[in-house]
Write a protein that holds these residues in place. Structure first.
Motif, mmCIF file in Angstrom:
data_model
loop_
_atom_site.group_PDB
_atom_site.id
_atom_site.type_symbol
_atom_site.label_atom_id
_atom_site.label_comp_id
_atom_site.label_asym_id
_atom_site.label_seq_id
_atom_site.Cartn_x
_atom_site.Cartn_y
_atom_site.Cartn_z
ATOM 1 N N GLN A 138 23.173 163.409 33.836
ATOM 2 C CA GLN A 138 24.205 162.457 34.222
ATOM 3 C C GLN A 138 23.712 161.329 35.121
ATOM 4 N N SER A 139 22.552 161.503 35.749
ATOM 5 C CA SER A 139 22.133 160.560 36.792
ATOM 6 C C SER A 139 21.054 159.595 36.340
ATOM 7 N N CYS A 140 21.169 159.079 35.119
ATOM 8 C CA CYS A 140 20.233 158.053 34.666
ATOM 9 C C CYS A 140 20.733 156.686 35.111
ATOM 10 N N SER A 141 19.805 155.797 35.439
ATOM 11 C CA SER A 141 20.202 154.531 36.041
ATOM 12 C C SER A 141 19.173 153.438 35.760
ATOM 13 N N LEU A 142 19.638 152.197 35.832
ATOM 14 C CA LEU A 142 18.724 151.058 35.787
ATOM 15 C C LEU A 142 18.057 150.826 37.134
ATOM 16 N N VAL A 143 18.552 151.501 38.178
ATOM 17 C CA VAL A 143 18.062 151.316 39.545
ATOM 18 C C VAL A 143 17.081 152.436 39.885
#
Length: 248
Positions: A138-143
């Motif tokens: 759930q914790s995929c990010s561009l940051v």
């Protein structure tokens, strides 16, 4: 074992108070989810009343950071698919099979396999280290440092993911819908996106916004800076008369 290692690292670098804060955040998430339901129900009733007075019979719900459809299942009980079309936005390709299964059940769902951003293009997708990773995490990010208090992020997807301007999408969809509701859970990218919406005035095209802020998962001084920014952004929505709720 991964969670124990993570807790020890937080304890070592930020102390017992910080560890307790993050633990409480995790443990109280179900309670916060339940506590939000009456407000969502009230928002949805008022939105439906507004929708019934407009010339268009259907509203639009934009779900940024859909993962495997948890947000859709939560919000569709209130913003019901018989009156709302849904756009589910998720850049992690491992989640698409489960999202497409939802679409098979309901023709009002559009799947966008891109990352919500401030511009069209391509970007890296970051996530947890391999020992904590799973395909539909759930914790995929561009940051890169979106979970700085919990772990050092690494590149999650082997290829770049496509990005698009959320502001432009809302502006385009506003020509087709009188009621647009936004859920934004994009693991730290919300600050740049919301700033872009506010600067463009596009936040005024929304009826309501449900946003998860991720400052508590950052290390200081970034955590303090983001907390101050959150308060400013909430004020901007309030002054525009847009319902703004902090999503879990």
């Amino acid at each position: 074992m991964g969670k124990i290692k993570q807790s020890l690292e937080v304890l070592r670098t930020e102390g017992p108070g910080r560890l307790l804060q993050l633990s409480a955040l995790s443990l109280t998430e179900p309670l916060r989810s339940q506590g939000l339901r009456p407000r969502v129900a009230s928002d949805a009733r008022q939105a439906l009343s507004h929708l019934n007075l407009t010339k268009r019979s259907r509203g639009l719900f934009i779900d940024c950071g859909s993962n495997i459809g948890q947000g859709f299942r939560y919000f569709s009980a209130y913003y019901t698919p018989d009156r709302y079309d849904y756009i589910l936005i998720e850049p992690n390709k491992n989640c698409l099979a489960q999202l497409n299964a939802l679409r098979a059940e309901n023709l009002t769902i559009e799947i966008v396999a891109k990352a919500a951003s401030v511009k069209d293009g391509y970007a890296e997708l970051f996530g947890p280290p391999p020992e904590r990773s799973e395909a539909t995490h759930q914790s995929c990010s561009l940051v890169l440092d979106h979970n700085g208090s919990l772990y050092q992020s690494q590149r999650f997807a082997p290829d770049l993911v496509e990005t698009f301007s959320l502001s432009q999408m809302i502006r385009t969809k506003r020509k087709l819908y009188d009621v647009i509701v936004l859920k934004l859970d994009v693991e730290g990218a919300e600050y740049e996106i919301l700033d872009d919406l506010i600067r463009a005035g596009t936040h005024r095209d929304l009826y309501a916004a449900y946003v998860e802020f991720h400052s508590l998962k950052l290390r200081n001084p970034a955590r303090r800076e983001k907390r101050a920014l959150e308060a400013q952004m909430v004020r901007e929505f309030d002054e525009a008369g847009i319902r703004f709720r902090r999503w879990i």
